[in-house]
Scaffold this active site. Structure first.
Site, short mmCIF file in Angstrom:
data_model
loop_
_atom_site.label_atom_id
_atom_site.label_comp_id
_atom_site.label_asym_id
_atom_site.label_seq_id
_atom_site.Cartn_x
_atom_site.Cartn_y
_atom_site.Cartn_z
N ARG A 101 0.85 -1.21 0.00
CA ARG A 101 0.00 0.00 0.00
C ARG A 101 0.88 1.25 0.00
O ARG A 101 1.09 1.86 -1.04
CB ARG A 101 -0.94 -0.04 1.22
CG ARG A 101 -2.09 0.93 1.15
CD ARG A 101 -1.72 2.37 1.52
NE ARG A 101 -1.32 2.54 2.90
CZ ARG A 101 -0.85 3.69 3.38
NH1 ARG A 101 -0.71 4.75 2.60
NH2 ARG A 101 -0.47 3.78 4.64
N HIS A 144 7.02 8.66 8.76
CA HIS A 144 7.66 9.01 7.48
C HIS A 144 9.09 9.49 7.73
O HIS A 144 9.45 9.91 8.82
CB HIS A 144 6.81 10.04 6.73
CG HIS A 144 5.76 9.36 5.91
ND1 HIS A 144 5.95 9.04 4.59
CD2 HIS A 144 4.54 8.88 6.25
CE1 HIS A 144 4.87 8.42 4.14
NE2 HIS A 144 4.00 8.29 5.13
N HIS A 154 39.51 -2.65 12.88
CA HIS A 154 38.26 -3.41 12.91
C HIS A 154 38.48 -4.88 12.50
O HIS A 154 38.00 -5.80 13.16
CB HIS A 154 37.22 -2.80 11.97
CG HIS A 154 36.68 -1.49 12.43
ND1 HIS A 154 35.35 -1.26 12.64
CD2 HIS A 154 37.31 -0.32 12.75
CE1 HIS A 154 35.17 -0.02 13.05
NE2 HIS A 154 36.34 0.58 13.11
N HIS A 206 -6.43 -0.56 3.45
CA HIS A 206 -6.31 0.84 3.86
C HIS A 206 -7.43 1.62 3.17
O HIS A 206 -7.45 1.73 1.95
CB HIS A 206 -4.93 1.35 3.41
CG HIS A 206 -4.56 2.65 4.02
ND1 HIS A 206 -4.44 3.81 3.30
CD2 HIS A 206 -4.25 2.98 5.30
CE1 HIS A 206 -4.08 4.79 4.11
NE2 HIS A 206 -3.95 4.32 5.32
C1 HCA Z 1 -1.59 8.06 3.12
C2 HCA Z 1 -1.35 8.59 4.48
C3 HCA Z 1 -0.69 7.68 5.47
C4 HCA Z 1 -1.73 6.90 6.28
C5 HCA Z 1 -1.18 6.19 7.47
C6 HCA Z 1 -2.20 5.49 8.30
C7 HCA Z 1 0.10 8.61 6.39
O1 HCA Z 1 -0.65 7.98 2.33
O2 HCA Z 1 -2.73 7.77 2.82
O3 HCA Z 1 -3.25 5.11 7.78
O4 HCA Z 1 -1.95 5.31 9.51
O5 HCA Z 1 1.31 8.63 6.30
O6 HCA Z 1 -0.55 9.34 7.13
O7 HCA Z 1 0.20 6.77 4.85
CU CU Z 2 2.22 7.15 5.09
#
Ligand code: HCA
Ligand code: CU
Length: 382
Positions: free
Chosen positions: A12, A196, A290, A72
């Site tokens: 996803r 992220h 090392h 998702h």
């Molecule tokens: C996205 C957003 C998501 C969702 C993460 C989640 C994000 O790309 O749709 O559902 O917890 O980073 O917020 O990946």
């Molecule tokens: Cu995300």
């Protein structure tokens, strides 16, 4: 012992990476490899995305994997229905709660978010499926807004709430604080974190979330995802392996390299040089200090045992930083007997040769053998 679920979102989030396109066969293969590794959840896109995606989801569900397949899904009636019409184990709902996303993405007020999510959650629960609700962009959301939405969805029977750091803005300490607060307010639901990597903190933030009480960590293979992605599977596994090995008891860690390599091949990229565990050089030692220590005891510079991941250690001796101990070790493996004085000279010669560029293993072997022969003929001539 605490329980921990790893959620892999390669199929996803990973498909949101600019280089990704998985065909049906690849989607199915990735799901199989993730299942062999032992992840708890495999996240797939919303079946509403396309007929091909729906078909892939059904094909993955039909494998009857141990891993749970979760879709998702936006908090939209038609999307939820489409997911319920498949055989997925559960639905991962998400709704943007930050000012930025409310203004520029979906245009809802906070009260509306709760009002729209609650009946969908009830419906999913009534259908007997697992349901998680994520507050997208949680780390730029107002705390009161966040709690307002979470109070409502927890009350509606959600099993897990998600705190995604959607834009990769959080620091490990901020993650620690927010996850701790949410964990103490909602002791009866699970907490998921999704970090992220915009500022390179994804792995650190994800581990911080776990230590603060999260029980589900989102990852993708090699960290692929939107922009520069999220925490990598191998990064999170490497931290857990060291600090919480019991949590990996049911995992087959020897699958990791094959999985990363398979996805890299699908994307037509190399596994990144700095990927934990699976980078080609992840277990290669170079500098003399090392290599000497590692040849005596790998533990000196290795916290991960390569054999646990089905890979081999490599001692590189073809650089200008090479050392006598490792060169001697190589000479012995080539069947040569050298005096300490000869070994010092050979090492010096190799260092000098490597000043004009590093040597591969084969080049080193050729160099050593040639040096040895030369030495022999010098002795002969004398
Ligand atoms: C996205 C957003 C998501 C969702 C993460 C989640 C994000 O790309 O749709 O559902 O917890 O980073 O917020 O990946
Ligand atoms: Cu995300």
């Amino acid at each position: 012992m605490r329980s921990l679920a790893i959620l892999d979102s390669t199929l996803r989030e990973g498909e949101q990476f600019i280089k990704t396109y998985f065909n049906l066969e690849q989607r199915v293969m990735i799901a199989r490899l993730l299942d062999r590794l032992g992840v708890t959840f495999i996240e797939v896109p919303s079946p509403i995305a396309s007929p091909e995606t729906r078909e892939a989801i059904q094909a993955i569900c039909a494998l009857n994997l141990r891993s749970h397949v979760v879709a998702h899904v936006r908090c939209v009636e038609a999307d939820v229905q489409a997911a319920l019409d498949t055989d997925v184990y559960g639905l991962n709902l998400f709704f943007g709660t930050s000012q930025e996303l409310r203004s520029y993405s979906h245009g809802r007020r906070i009260e509306q978010i709760a009002t729209e999510a609650v009946p969908l959650i009830r419906r999913i629960r009534e259908a007997g499926r697992y349901v998680r609700f994520s507050a997208e962009d949680a780390f730029r959301s107002d705390l009161v807004d966040l709690l307002t939405v979470f109070d409502a969805v927890v009350d509606a029977g959600v099993e897990r709430i998600g705190l995604p750091d959607t834009v990769g803005i959080a620091t490990p300490r901020q993650v620690d604080r927010l996850v701790s607060l949410i964990a103490s307010r909602y002791p009866n639901v699970g907490i998921e974190f999704h970090g992220h990597n915009d500022t390179g903190c994804a792995i650190a933030n994800t581990i911080s979330a776990f230590e603060a009480g999260a029980d589900c960590l989102d990852v993708t293979v090699m960290g692929i995802g939107e922009r520069n992605g999220i925490a990598s599977l191998s990064g999170i596994i490497s931290q857990l392996y060291i600090h919480y090995p019991d949590l990996l008891a049911t995992y087959d860690l020897t699958q990791l390299v094959e999985l990363d390599q398979y996805v890299a091949d699908c994307l037509n990229i190399n596994i990144p040089y700095n990927m934990p565990i699976t980078a080609p050089s992840a277990f290669t030692h170079r500098a003399g200090v090392h290599t000497k220590a590692v040849l005596r005891n790998p533990h000196a510079y290795e916290i991960l045992n390569p054999t646990d991941f089905g890979v081999a250690r490599h001692v590189d001796i073809g650089s200008r930083f090479t050392g006598r101990y490792a060169v001697g070790h190589r000479a012995v493996s080539l069947g040569l007997q050298l005096t300490p004085e000869e070994l010092a000279r050979l090492t010096q010669a190799l260092k000098e040769r490597a000043e004009s560029g590093s040597l591969s293993d084969e080049e080193v072997n050729t160099f050593i053998l040639a040096w040895y022969e030369e030495k022999g003929s010098l002795v002969w001539e004398r």
